[in-house]
Design a protein around this motif. Structure first.
Motif, mmCIF file in Angstrom:
data_model
loop_
_atom_site.group_PDB
_atom_site.id
_atom_site.type_symbol
_atom_site.label_atom_id
_atom_site.label_comp_id
_atom_site.label_asym_id
_atom_site.label_seq_id
_atom_site.Cartn_x
_atom_site.Cartn_y
_atom_site.Cartn_z
ATOM 1 N N ARG A 98 0.775 -1.129 -0.067
ATOM 2 C CA ARG A 98 -0.142 0.016 -0.024
ATOM 3 C C ARG A 98 0.932 1.396 0.034
ATOM 4 O O ARG A 98 1.935 1.260 0.546
ATOM 5 N N PRO A 99 0.356 2.248 -0.408
ATOM 6 C CA PRO A 99 1.013 3.374 -0.453
ATOM 7 C C PRO A 99 1.494 3.988 1.111
ATOM 8 O O PRO A 99 0.460 3.798 1.883
ATOM 9 N N PRO B 197 7.091 7.438 -4.669
ATOM 10 C CA PRO B 197 5.942 8.300 -5.270
ATOM 11 C C PRO B 197 4.819 7.412 -5.284
ATOM 12 O O PRO B 197 4.668 5.959 -5.308
ATOM 13 N N LEU B 198 3.543 8.055 -5.377
ATOM 14 C CA LEU B 198 2.196 7.168 -5.350
ATOM 15 C C LEU B 198 2.129 6.384 -6.683
ATOM 16 O O LEU B 198 1.654 5.188 -6.435
ATOM 17 N N ALA B 199 2.797 6.906 -7.842
ATOM 18 C CA ALA B 199 2.502 5.938 -8.935
ATOM 19 C C ALA B 199 3.018 4.738 -8.789
ATOM 20 O O ALA B 199 2.482 3.763 -9.249
ATOM 21 N N GLU B 200 4.296 4.819 -8.453
ATOM 22 C CA GLU B 200 4.986 3.765 -8.059
ATOM 23 C C GLU B 200 4.366 2.812 -7.344
ATOM 24 O O GLU B 200 4.308 1.543 -7.388
ATOM 25 N N ILE C 101 1.097 2.582 -6.554
ATOM 26 C CA ILE C 101 -0.088 1.990 -6.954
ATOM 27 C C ILE C 101 0.047 1.182 -8.257
ATOM 28 O O ILE C 101 -0.783 0.247 -8.401
ATOM 29 N N TYR C 102 0.542 1.753 -9.366
ATOM 30 C CA TYR C 102 0.445 0.968 -10.670
ATOM 31 C C TYR C 102 1.589 0.511 -11.037
ATOM 32 O O TYR C 102 1.388 -0.547 -11.856
ATOM 33 N N GLU D 38 -7.676 2.515 -4.947
ATOM 34 C CA GLU D 38 -6.262 2.757 -4.308
ATOM 35 C C GLU D 38 -5.858 4.275 -4.754
ATOM 36 O O GLU D 38 -5.251 4.772 -4.209
ATOM 37 N N ARG E 235 10.046 0.962 -13.161
ATOM 38 C CA ARG E 235 9.014 0.304 -13.200
ATOM 39 C C ARG E 235 7.749 0.885 -13.879
ATOM 40 O O ARG E 235 7.416 1.901 -13.686
ATOM 41 N N PRO F 145 3.751 0.726 -15.292
ATOM 42 C CA PRO F 145 2.382 0.156 -14.963
ATOM 43 C C PRO F 145 1.623 -0.720 -16.051
ATOM 44 O O PRO F 145 0.706 -0.400 -16.638
ATOM 45 N N HIS G 202 -1.792 -0.197 -16.967
ATOM 46 C CA HIS G 202 -2.995 -0.403 -16.017
ATOM 47 C C HIS G 202 -4.349 0.333 -16.652
ATOM 48 O O HIS G 202 -5.442 -0.257 -16.135
ATOM 49 N N PHE H 223 0.281 8.814 -14.447
ATOM 50 C CA PHE H 223 -0.223 8.148 -13.349
ATOM 51 C C PHE H 223 0.300 8.865 -12.151
ATOM 52 O O PHE H 223 -0.207 8.536 -10.861
ATOM 53 N N GLU H 224 1.377 9.746 -12.218
ATOM 54 C CA GLU H 224 1.868 10.401 -11.034
ATOM 55 C C GLU H 224 0.696 11.647 -10.613
ATOM 56 O O GLU H 224 0.578 11.849 -9.547
#
Lengths: 74, 933, 415
Positions: A26-27, A32-35, A37-38, B647, C251, C253, C343, C399-400
């Protein structure tokens, strides 16, 4: 029609399962959030992934599989 | 006109079959190919591209030419059993195979080399291609749709075994003999008849089509009994022996495709199995000893041999002496330079160095013996690697793969098939390691298949099915399509119905020589399932009502008998759209149902709603984690509108969560997401928060959900003698007894009116529904469908996750920020939501739209435009004609929409623009006084 | 380049076709290139061609671990269309349709683009709502898209199941007249030949093992034949995007999943357009007469190009529900590609945190149609080192910033 080794139910056809993919931490503010989550490792080779035995024991399982051969490994 | 019967057809086996409109005498059960061959019908087909006359080449599934059409579809003449009434035609020719108008194409062959379409038809401004494409399409294609209208009767059956043996030839039978361990389940499957071994399950007339992962084999059994056309076996095998045999390899020479040029193995099979001679004067061309052995066998069967053309010198083994003694000429060190005649009438021989031997042999059939190509398809299907074996001039399985052991001719051990089959079975059953059995290629094989190319000679084919010549292969190599995969795609070699069974190796040989490589360096292509073409129906599951079965509520039958228009809605539920009275349109019915709810009472079936029980000491904490809404402080007997987020902060689902008791919650979700919610709840419980003591159970099907709404709802309840607590507040819930069983009544609904949502046991629902309708009749109650519900919720500005959510909107975008309790330390989606709240960039926002023309209903989905350009800024998510407000209304998701409230926007509609005024998304009773009651 | 025309064909016919030159060279690797494009599929070759043709950057290398067009370019069911949901996607693919129409002429190689139209069958009310929205947005982009009655749909495709009681009756259909198909391999070959003629080096059977960086900037690629220096590196490698990006500590998505396709035996023309039954099955008839059929991707991520039989059963069952007349037609071949599913089901055409490293990945099952527009956009991105408005919505940074571009409107899309 693949067989998935469920530790509770034994080998069962993949249609009984949902493959959730690699575990997603989980964040937590450390990345970074995108890292969080996605992003996926999407490794070619041995991967640990989550499976949900929806039409069986309904357990969430962490199974190891080789994404380059589809073979489950111990 | 060369073939004939060596033995007349027995009177009791005599049947008449039709081919191209003419009758032929046949022996019942022989292949149509045998029948035609026996009748001297040498030209039975036309080729794919050049429309050259073609005859039968082979005797099984590897036949590349003789494709025929029946009313049941296309089939190979070699695989179609003769029976009374069989009526077949050649495909892709007109009027027939013997004379075909399109045969003229062969004259222009020089203009049609491999890849020619890529180099032309690009004419003026791209206009040429559509024209030529039509021409090419009409010329291409083979057969036509089957005209047979009787549905195929095919069943599927599962089988499990420790050992599956594919092929009941010498190797397969030897393998079966090994499988005698008590309790061992063995299945032996073969294309043709299958011997009965007692201890194995024999599946005859069964083609194993494919090998998948996990030891799953698919096999098609033909006509298991008169009531069934076929049976698809799904065989899960612990181990397998693949004894699928090999097919003979043709030779490559000018005119090698002419009718009358066949594989030696085919001529032998027709003579010995069907008592049919392919000709009276057969010329055998070979690069190995099988030409001689075959000649002896043919002579024994009564077929005349006019000579043997052997590429080698001084070879031939013991058979050679016998043949020479009986006066059969042997042409050593030579090959066929060109075949002549249609059908074939002779062959001109050349020396291997290309010099003309000035020898011409008259013949009426040519037998080609070029060694054997193992059928490694099943090994290769599931990813088994292949390795080139120079001695056998073939690609062979590189050992066992995922429990599948190739054996016999399929493993390059055709001459030691029994020993190899037995060995494979022992190993497959877990026996100790054994030494390999040596390769046994065709005796004295010389690795040369192509005759020296002669300038000006006829085409020399490597792939009969795709009409690919040796010159095509060399052209492709010259142009840089010189890897085996590029070659295959550029020339189409191996892409015909036989999937290159007789052509792949010769194509590879020509390519390797053109590039000066050894064949193993050139590589091979992969084999793709199925092993043989298979009717789509064999793989299909039962269709009709069993395809995506629809889900019904306890009241679906009631809705249907009352003439409701039923819709297929989320998660395959069948729900009433509206209940039209006689002569009533959708709009009229919808308006009437809406009016009943707003002015009297309505009742709707909300049973498909997702429902869950969440219980345990940590149930509140669990829901606080799963939902963006705080639920742990909910008092027992009360409910709260709650949101789940992805999320990444987007809205996932909404619904009302009720607390029934301190440790027990009753959760409702949207219909479409009920399954996804189950997954998510269990994911959160087992993976993310295993620390919480909570259980979750889906009770969607257990509870029917009847919603009574409207200003007279209380009166209807009273008349129906249903007594929820008098003081049950808005969003309150209470357990009561209904029809003698426990039920839940909540003051909640989706219409903005005074509502009572009754969760009742599914089996009680019809009686309670009837009771409410009877009691409500005096008050003007109406059953209400989803059309009216849609209007009622737009009037209120209630969102529907599937419409307004749009997959990208967050709770704030939709004006649902009130249901987010971001002060909770953690919940799914919190981090992303906080990011979005901190980001000043514009986002899509939900607003109301009032069309300038109040009678005009904005089309749902219509784009809302930017002020400055014909570029979208958002879209109409929902729209209706509102009876309660006497005008049209719409909801829209518009970028930075709230900033536009009070202003006008343009909406793109058919043929122009409609003006609309942007307002807050709440049109009817915005204070919610009516629903609180 | 040799003359690819009818007269060229005629002239070479007199020479027995013995004088056709190579379509592309088999060049040695140079130590340094201005741009290295990894992946000699449609996107990589098109990007190299446009770099040379439109941006004057000709010192370009295209590398592939296999052969030209050997990945998803040569494994897909060749549908070319623009009926997307979100406006940036629609506009991007509308431009693509314009390019497809001109492509054979531009490349001097017949890619057999056939503008035969696409019919989508609408069987649920939710989907009907969805296509009404698409129609409105597509009209803004100038792409014709009509909603048809079931009778109109059956008139276009007579082999559809006749009207009658079926599990999911056809409620409506959409008609996308400018959709089409093309010969997949020819697209790769056409771009390869044209790029090669402009000086681009195409090297096959040379795997890229890692991206090399220094100080946050790309310096080249490590290949099976050694290091190749490059000022800029573009990845157009579909399934293996993640593996290569990982070598630059990125990395993505993206998940790699199998996608299956099928062809039938060749039949005389009986289906004049593309037919799509959303989410279930789609098909068209090739010029050779085969029905090319596709369905959804397999549900389990994998790099193995082998499909699961359950997917085959699902797709074939849907096929026969819509076309019962095909029950006796035979399935000839079935194969599997490995696709790079992003994604949000939209592609990534983007710069990266590594300077000089660019991505053209994540096309999922939709990469083939995007070859001309994607290749041209990728070339612009690499040449300008900056995205233009057309591809800004496809940037990795979406995404960010919380702006994924979901191509499905459903709320329960990939969690």
């Amino acid at each position: 029609m693949r067989l998935v080794p469920c530790p509770t139910c034994g080998p069962r056809e993949a249609g009984e399962f949902v493959c959730f993919g690699e575990p997603r931490p989980r964040p937590d503010g450390t990345r970074p959030l995108a890292e969080a989550i996605y992003a996926r490792d999407n490794l070619k080779g041995p991967v640990a992934e989550l499976w949900w035995h929806r039409a069986g024991c309904r357990r969430w399982l962490t199974l190891r599989r080789n994404s380059a051969t589809n073979a489950f490994v111990e | 006109m060369s073939g004939y019967r060596l033995k007349p057809v027995e009177p009791d086996a005599r049947v008449t079959v039709r081919f191209d409109g003419r009758d032929f005498e046949a022996r019942r059960g022989e292949s149509l190919a045998a029948t035609l061959l026996a009748a001297g019908e040498t030209t039975v087909a036309r080729s794919f591209k050049y429309h050259r006359p073609r005859g039968i080449v082979a005797h099984g599934a590897h036949e590349p030419n003789a494709l025929v059409q029946t009313k049941d579809g296309m089939a190979l003449a070699t695989q179609l059993d003769a029976r009374e009434g069989l009526d077949a035609r050649a495909v892709n020719c007109w009027p027939g195979p013997r004379f075909d108008l399109a045969g003229v194409l062969d004259r222009f062959g020089a203009l049609l080399p491999a890849g020619f379409p890529y180099k032309t038809f690009m004419g003026p401004g791209g206009r040429a291609w559509p024209f030529f494409e039509r021409v090419i399409r009409a010329l291409a294609g083979l057969g036509t749709l089957p005209t047979q209208t009787r549905p195929l009767r095919i069943e599927k059956r599962h089988a499990h075994c420790e050992l599956l043996i594919v092929g009941a030839g010498e190797a397969g039978r030897a393998a079966a003999a090994q499988a005698r361990r008590p309790g061992l389940r063995t299945i032996l499957a073969d294309d043709g008849a299958c011997p009965d071994f007692g201890h194995v399950t024999s599946l005859g007339h069964t083609t194993v089509l494919a090998r998948h992962e996990g030891g799953l084999f698919l096999a098609l059994e033909r006509a298991p009994h008169p009531g069934l056309d076929a049976r698809l076996w799904k065989i899960r095998a612990g181990a397998a022996v693949l004894a699928t045999g090999a097919v003979e390899r043709p030779l490559v020479f000018a005119g090698n495709d002419r009718p009358g040029v066949m594989l030696l193995s085919a001529i032998l099979a027709y003579a010995r199995r069907d008592f049919v001679a392919a000709g009276r004067r057969v010329l055998i061309a070979c690069n190995n000893d099988e030409g001689y052995d075959g000649a002896l066998a043919l002579a024994e069967a009564g077929v005349g041999i006019v000579g043997i053309v052997d590429m080698r010198l001084g070879a031939g083994g013991p058979a050679r002496a016998r043949l020479e003694r009986s006066g059969v000429p042997i042409h050593e060190g030579m090959a066929i330079g060109a075949a002549r005649g249609v059908p074939v009438a002779g062959a001109r021989l050349v020396r291997l160095d290309g010099t003309d031997a000035t020898r011409d042999v008259a013949c009426d059939a040519i037998a080609m013996a070029g060694g054997h190509t193992p059928l490694v398809h099943l090994h290769s299907h599931a990813g088994g690697p292949l390795a080139y074996a120079g001695d056998a001039a073939a690609f062979l399985p590189a050992g066992a793969h995922e429990g599948a052991w190739s054996a016999g001719a399929a493993n390059g051990r055709g001459l030691a098939a029994a020993a190899d089959g037995a060995r494979a079975a022992r190993l497959a059953l877990g026996g100790p390691a054994e030494p390999e059995i040596p390769l046994s290629p065709a005796g004295g094989l010389l690795a040369r298949w192509e005759s020296p190319p002669a300038p000006g000679a006829d085409k020399a084919f490597v792939d009969f099915g795709s009409d690919v010549t040796a010159a095509d292969i060399r052209l492709a190599a010259r142009e840089g399509y010189d890897g085996v995969e590029l070659l295959k795609r550029y020339t189409a070699t191996g892409m015909a119905l036989d999937q290159g069974r007789t052509s792949n190796m010769n194509a590879l040989d020509v390519l390797a020589r053109a590039r000066g490589l050894s064949p193993d360096r050139a590589g091979t292509t992969t084999f793709r399932p199925p092993f043989l073409p298979v009717p789509f129906a064999a793989f299909a599951d039962p269709g009709g009502p069993l395809w995506k079965p629809s889900r019904v509520t306890p009241l679906t039958a009631w809705h249907e008998t009352r003439g409701a228009k039923m819709y297929e809605s989320g998660a395959n539920w069948r729900r009433p759209g509206y209940y039209p009275r006689a002569g009533e349109t959708l709009d009229a019915a919808c308006a009437r149902e809406c009016a009943a709810v707003r002015e009297a009472a309505g009742i709707y079936d909300s049973s498909p709603l997702g429902k869950f029980e969440v219980a345990g000491p940590d149930a509140g904490a669990f829901l606080d984690f799963v939902y963006a809404t705080r639920l742990s402080d909910l008092k027992p007997g009360r409910g709260r509108y709650a949101l789940q987020l992805h999320e990444d902060g987007r809205l996932f689902d909404d619904g009302i969560v009720f607390r029934l008791a301190p440790e027990r919650f009753f959760v409702t979700t949207t219909t479409g997401n009920a399954d996804a919610c189950l997954q998510r709840f269990s994911y959160c419980r087992q993976v993310l928060r295993p620390d919480l003591r909570v259980v979750v159970a889906s009770v969607t099907e257990q509870w029917a959900d009847l919603v009574l709404c409207g200003p007279r709802a209380r009166d209807v309840l009273a008349a129906a003698a249903i007594d929820p607590p008098r003081d049950l507040p808005f969003m309150g819930i209470a357990g009561i007894e209904l029809a003698g069983r426990p039920a839940l009544v909540a003051r909640a609904g989706f219409t903005g009116e005074m509502s009572f949502e009754m969760f009742v046991p599914a089996s009680s629902a019809p009686a309670i529904w009837d009771r409410l309708l009877s009691a409500g009749a005096a008050f003007g109650i109406a059953p209400v469908g989803s059309e009216a519900n849609h209007v009622l919720r737009i009037e209120k500005g209630f969102i529907s996750v599937g419409h307004e959510g749009d997959g990208i909107a967050g709770p704030d975008d939709l004006g649902l920020g009130f249901a987010v309790h971001a002060d909770k330390p953690d919940f799914v989606g919190r981090a992303a939501l906080m990011r979005d709240r901190a980001d000043p960039a514009p986002r899509p926002q939900l607003v109301g739209l009032l069309a300038r023309d109040p009678a005009f209903v904005l089309p749902e989905g219509a784009a809302v435009l930017r002020a400055d350009a014909a570029v979208g800024r958002g879209f109409v998510t929902a729209s209706c004609a509102s009876g309660a407000l006497g005008r049209s209304l719409a909801l829209a998701l518009i970028e930075d929409g709230r900033a536009l409230i009070g202003r006008d926007v343009a909406v793109a509609i058919d043929g122009g623009i409609a003006g609309a005024h942007v307002v807050r998304p709440a049109f009817y009773d915005p204070q919610g006084a009516r629903q609180r009651g | 380049m040799g003359d690819y025309s009818f007269f060229g064909l005629l002239r070479h016919a007199f020479a027995g076709h013995a004088e056709w030159p190579r379509a592309w060279r088999d060049p040695p690797l140079k130590p340094h290139y201005d741009v290295v494009v990894v992946g000699a599929g449609g996107h990589g070759l098109a990007a190299a061609y446009y770099l040379a043709a439109r941006h004057g950057i000709r010192n370009v290398l295209v590398l592939d671990k296999g052969w030209i067009g050997g990945g998803n370019t040569g494994r897909n069911t060749v549908t070319i269309r623009a009926n997307y949901l979100r406006e940036p996607s629609i506009r991007f693919h509308a431009e693509g349709l314009r390019m497809w129409r001109e492509l054979s002429g531009a490349l001097g190689f017949n890619v057999m683009f056939s503008e035969r139209g696409q019919l989508d069958l609408i069987q649920t009310w939710a989907k009907l709502r969805d296509v009404k929205r698409r129609r409105s947005t597509m009209a803004l982009a100038g792409v014709p898209f009509d909603i048809l009655t079931p009778a109109q749909a059956r008139a276009r495709v007579p082999i559809l199941a006749p009207e009658g009681p079926t599990r999911l009756p056809i409620l409506a259909a959409t008609w996308h007249p400018t959709a089409g198909v093309a010969r997949h391999d020819a697209v790769a070959w056409g771009y390869a030949r044209a790029a090669d003629a402009l000086g681009v080096d195409i090297v096959q059977n040379c795997e890229v093992r890692a991206i090399r960086r220094a100080g946050g900037r790309v310096t080249g690629v490590e290949t099976a034949r050694g290091f190749v220096a490059a000022g800029k590196v573009g990845l157009a490698v579909s399934a293996h995007a993640g593996v290569l990006a990982a070598s630059a500590d990125l990395r993505l998505p993206i998940e790699t999943v199998p996608l299956q396709a099928f062809v039938s035996e060749p039949l005389k023309p009986m289906l004049s357009c593309i037919v799509n039954c959303p989410g279930q099955v789609y098909l068209s008839q090739t010029d050779k007469g085969e029905l090319a059929i596709g369905g959804g991707s397999d549900p389990v991520p994998s790099y193995v190009q082998r499909g699961d039989f359950a997917t085959i059963e699902r797709v074939v069952t849907a096929l026969l529900e819509i076309f019962p007349v095909l029950a006796r037609v035979r399935l000839l071949r079935q194969w599997t590609g490995a696709i790079d599913l992003c994604h949000d089901t939209s592609p990534i055409l983007s710069k990266t945190p590594v300077e000089g490293l660019y991505l053209d990945v994540g096309w999922g099952s939709g990469g083939f149609k995007a070859i001309p527009a994607g290749g041209a956009a990728f070339a612009r991105l690499i040449a300008n080192d900056a995205p233009d408005d057309a591809i800004l919505p496809f940037a990795l940074s979406r995404f960010e910033s919380g702006r994924p571009l979901y191509e499905t409107a459903g709320a329960s899309n990939r969690d």
